[in-house]
Design an enzyme around this catalytic site. Structure first.
Site, PDB file in Angstrom:
ATOM      1  N   GLY A   1       6.524   0.625   5.819  1.00  0.00           N
ATOM      2  CA  GLY A   1       7.451  -0.319   5.162  1.00  0.00           C
ATOM      3  C   GLY A   1       7.457   0.025   3.793  1.00  0.00           C
ATOM      4  CB  CYS A   2       4.819   0.586   1.186  1.00  0.00           C
ATOM      5  SG  CYS A   2       4.163  -1.085   1.238  1.00  0.00           S
ATOM      6  CB  THR A   3       7.174   4.931   2.960  1.00  0.00           C
ATOM      7  OG1 THR A   3       5.860   5.363   2.776  1.00  0.00           O
ATOM      8  CG2 THR A   3       8.148   6.444   2.949  1.00  0.00           C
TER       9      THR A   3
ATOM     10  CB  ALA B   1       8.921   3.736  -2.482  1.00  0.00           C
TER      11      ALA B   1
ATOM     12  CG  MET C   1      -1.982   0.897   1.291  1.00  0.00           C
ATOM     13  SD  MET C   1      -3.264   0.927   2.638  1.00  0.00           S
ATOM     14  CE  MET C   1      -3.801  -0.655   2.166  1.00  0.00           C
TER      15      MET C   1
END
Length: 155
Positions: free
Chosen positions: A46-48, A51, A41
């Site tokens: 974590g995704c930030t 990325a 998401m």
């Protein structure tokens, strides 16, 4: 139950809308390596980290002949906000129906997979696709903070 892709398998074709509203497909990357990373998401911790790690190593990844494409279930507007906020310099593919995640076997299976699909999130998995469109490497449990280095080590 989705079949897991293996090294040497042909990467499943896909077509979808990316951050800037353009339509892309796997065929557009033929002749180049592709880092295709699935993440749950936009704008979550974590995704930030993942990325931003890829953003910070993007120039080195490109120098090794590879492009980066992120994939999650959020729409192009969400991806645009996420990209702008963190100055991501690679496109994010909107996979609202999880069709691409299902094709790559990362939408989840069993009860957990059904819950993931109901929530509209894919597993965190990265595929390195070679110039001929074959799976060259798979990172099934990436280190979000150091994912760029993980990818570079495999290119």
């Amino acid at each position: 139950m989705a079949t897991q892709l293996q090294l040497g398998d042909a990467a499943p074709d896909f077509t979808g809308t990316v951050t800037d509203g353009a339509t892309v497909s796997l065929a557009a990357y033929r002749g180049r390596k592709l880092v295709l990373y699935f993440y749950p998401m936009d704008d979550t911790p974590g995704c930030t980290r993942q990325a931003c790690s890829l953003r910070d190593t993007h120039a080195a990844i490109r120098a090794r002949g590879a492009e980066i494409l992120g994939v999650s279930a959020q729409d192009a507007d969400s991806h645009r906000l996420f990209s702008d906020k963190y100055r991501l310099d690679f496109p994010l593919l909107a996979d609202g129906g999880l069709a691409v995640a299902k094709a790559y076997g990362v939408a989840g299976s069993g009860i957990g997979g059904l819950l993931r699909q109901a929530a509209g999130v894919a597993e965190r998995v990265t595929f390195l696709i070679d110039e001929a469109g074959k799976i060259a490497a798979i990172i099934r449990d990436p280190d979000c903070s150091d994912h760029g280095a993980e990818v570079l080590a495999l290119l």
